[in-house]
Structure formats: C-alpha cells, structure tokens
Design a protein around this motif. Sequence first.
Motif, short mmCIF file in Angstrom:
data_model
loop_
_atom_site.label_atom_id
_atom_site.label_comp_id
_atom_site.label_asym_id
_atom_site.label_seq_id
_atom_site.Cartn_x
_atom_site.Cartn_y
_atom_site.Cartn_z
N ASP A 32 0.83 -1.21 0.00
CA ASP A 32 0.00 0.00 0.00
C ASP A 32 0.87 1.26 0.00
O ASP A 32 0.62 2.21 -0.76
N ASN A 33 1.90 1.29 0.82
CA ASN A 33 2.77 2.46 0.92
C ASN A 33 3.46 2.79 -0.39
O ASN A 33 3.69 3.96 -0.71
N HIS A 34 3.80 1.75 -1.14
CA HIS A 34 4.56 1.96 -2.38
C HIS A 34 3.69 1.80 -3.63
O HIS A 34 4.22 1.78 -4.75
N LYS A 35 2.37 1.67 -3.43
CA LYS A 35 1.42 1.59 -4.54
C LYS A 35 1.79 0.47 -5.52
O LYS A 35 1.81 0.64 -6.74
N ILE A 36 2.11 -0.70 -4.96
CA ILE A 36 2.51 -1.85 -5.76
C ILE A 36 1.34 -2.80 -5.89
O ILE A 36 0.74 -3.22 -4.90
N SER A 37 1.01 -3.16 -7.13
CA SER A 37 -0.11 -4.08 -7.36
C SER A 37 0.36 -5.49 -7.70
O SER A 37 -0.38 -6.45 -7.52
N SER A 38 1.61 -5.63 -8.18
CA SER A 38 2.11 -6.94 -8.59
C SER A 38 3.47 -7.20 -7.96
O SER A 38 4.44 -6.47 -8.24
N ALA A 39 3.54 -8.22 -7.09
CA ALA A 39 4.79 -8.51 -6.38
C ALA A 39 4.98 -10.01 -6.23
O ALA A 39 4.02 -10.79 -6.30
N TRP A 40 6.22 -10.40 -6.02
CA TRP A 40 6.54 -11.75 -5.58
C TRP A 40 6.97 -11.68 -4.13
O TRP A 40 7.80 -10.84 -3.77
N MET A 41 6.41 -12.54 -3.30
CA MET A 41 6.86 -12.70 -1.92
C MET A 41 7.77 -13.91 -1.88
O MET A 41 7.35 -15.02 -2.22
N GLY A 85 -2.92 -11.48 -2.26
CA GLY A 85 -3.18 -11.73 -3.68
C GLY A 85 -1.95 -11.71 -4.56
O GLY A 85 -2.03 -11.38 -5.75
N GLN A 86 -0.77 -12.07 -3.99
CA GLN A 86 0.47 -12.01 -4.74
C GLN A 86 1.07 -13.39 -4.98
O GLN A 86 0.67 -14.38 -4.37
N THR A 87 2.05 -13.45 -5.87
CA THR A 87 2.77 -14.68 -6.18
C THR A 87 3.75 -15.01 -5.04
O THR A 87 4.38 -14.11 -4.50
N VAL A 88 3.87 -16.30 -4.71
CA VAL A 88 4.78 -16.72 -3.64
C VAL A 88 5.85 -17.65 -4.19
O VAL A 88 5.56 -18.64 -4.86
N ILE A 89 7.10 -17.31 -3.90
CA ILE A 89 8.25 -18.16 -4.23
C ILE A 89 8.76 -18.73 -2.92
O ILE A 89 9.26 -17.99 -2.06
N GLY A 90 8.64 -20.04 -2.75
CA GLY A 90 9.11 -20.68 -1.53
C GLY A 90 10.57 -21.08 -1.64
O GLY A 90 11.00 -21.59 -2.68
N CYS A 91 11.34 -20.86 -0.58
CA CYS A 91 12.77 -21.18 -0.56
C CYS A 91 12.99 -22.44 0.28
O CYS A 91 12.73 -22.44 1.48
N ALA A 92 13.49 -23.49 -0.37
CA ALA A 92 13.59 -24.79 0.30
C ALA A 92 15.02 -25.12 0.74
O ALA A 92 15.29 -26.25 1.11
N ASP A 97 3.63 -20.77 -5.24
CA ASP A 97 3.49 -20.92 -6.70
C ASP A 97 4.67 -21.68 -7.29
O ASP A 97 4.52 -22.46 -8.23
N VAL A 98 5.85 -21.43 -6.75
CA VAL A 98 7.08 -22.11 -7.18
C VAL A 98 7.94 -22.31 -5.93
O VAL A 98 7.94 -21.46 -5.04
N ILE A 99 8.66 -23.42 -5.88
CA ILE A 99 9.62 -23.65 -4.80
C ILE A 99 11.01 -23.75 -5.42
O ILE A 99 11.22 -24.50 -6.38
#
Length: 242
Positions: A176-185, A200-207, A221-223
């Motif tokens: 919200d602070n940076h007005k970002i609508s599309s991000a990967w966590m 509502g964002q994409t998640v990259i899991g670190c294994a 979404d991806v590991i």
Amino acid sequence: MSNEEQTQAGNKPLPQLNQPEAIVFDMDGTLFQTESLLLPAYHRMFDILREEGLHSGPTPPEERILGSLGMLLADIWKNVMPEADEAVHRRADELLLQLEIEGLEAGGTVLYPKVVETLRALHARGVKLFVASNGLEDYIHSIVVVHELKELFEGLYSAGGQGTATKTELLGLLLDNHKISSAWMVGDRSSDVQAGKGNGQTVIGCAYAGFGRQDELKGSDVIISSFDELIGLYDNSAAPVL
C-alpha cells in the motif's frame, strides 16, 4: 536459457509467472544464514540470563529457536521458554538484539550462496526490491548494512519497525505504501506463503534453509532450491499487458 533449451538440457521447463513490479524478501532463512549469527548469541544470552537470576537450568535445545524462526519474537519465546514470565521474555529481546548486532559487527556472518549476485542482477533489471521480516528493525538494518546491500533495497519493513501483528499485515502495508499491485513474496516459512496469498500475490518458496516442517511451503506458486533460480524465473515471466 529458453524453456525449450531447459527441456533439451533435461531440466523441467520454468513456470511462467506474471512479471512483478517488486520482489519482497524475508530475511532469516531466505537471504541470511541465520544460524551463523543466532546460535552463538542464543547461548551467550542464556549465560547472561542465568547470571542475572532470570533463568535456571540448562539452555533450551537449539532446535526450539531454529524451529521458531519466522515467528514474531513474542511467539518465539513462548516456544523456547514457555515457563518464563513476560519480563524475562522482554529481557531476552534486549539481550538477543544486542548480542546479534555485536556479532554482525564482529564479522563472520553469511548470506546464502548467490544472494548478492542475484539481488544485483534483479536490481539491474529495474525490479524494486524490499525486505519484509518479522524481526526487529535494528537487526534487519544491521544485516543489510554489514553485508553492503542497502543501495539495492527500496525499503526495509520489519514487524518491530512497523508494529504489525502478522507478516500478512506487514506485506499489505508495504504494498500500500509503495502503490505496488504486482509482487513476488520470497520466503522460507508458512508465514511468507500466507502473507503473499493473503495479499493476492505470487509466492516463491525457498527450500534451501531447512528450518521448517516438510509442508512449510505448501501453497507456494514455485519452490526454489537455490537463490539464483530467481533470475531465470524473472526473465521467463510474462510482462503485463498494457
């Protein structure tokens, strides 16, 4: 390397994700090899607590603190020393932060392989990079400064600095602070998955850290098993249709 080349090389083709405006990283177990700093500080902290008469008996097993990484500090101490009262938990907060910052300044702490090169490559591609961590503000800032990453990040968000109760709330505030609508966590714990999906964002899991349970990254979404896999994922991502 294209999908076709990857397939020809005997690898699985890269999944195509939406291209993000920003990539948000957890710190412990994602960028920073926490145990290189945490475990010496953890044992010294309990030595001091015993000297101050705030803890008796042996130091709780290391597995308790390592298994709690990614939680808020208040919840970590409930796991590590559930019998201790609130005042002891708050003293533990103070001591651990002090000892970790001393450890960082003394040198010898380690980022995961390819973190610096990968962050630089993503930054060079014009991606906005952030940290969102449940750790304390001074701790996160010290890691970034000591490892000379500060110029790569647009912002450092921490539960300690922003006063948030969950990683989901922290990520929402950042977006919200940076007005970002599309991000990967990008992170290694279930709280990172929940934060990404909850916003509502994409998640990259670190294994690669190995602190969490077997199902810790369920819902990602991806590991990835190596940090530099992010470059291929980004280069293969689909640019937004204008």
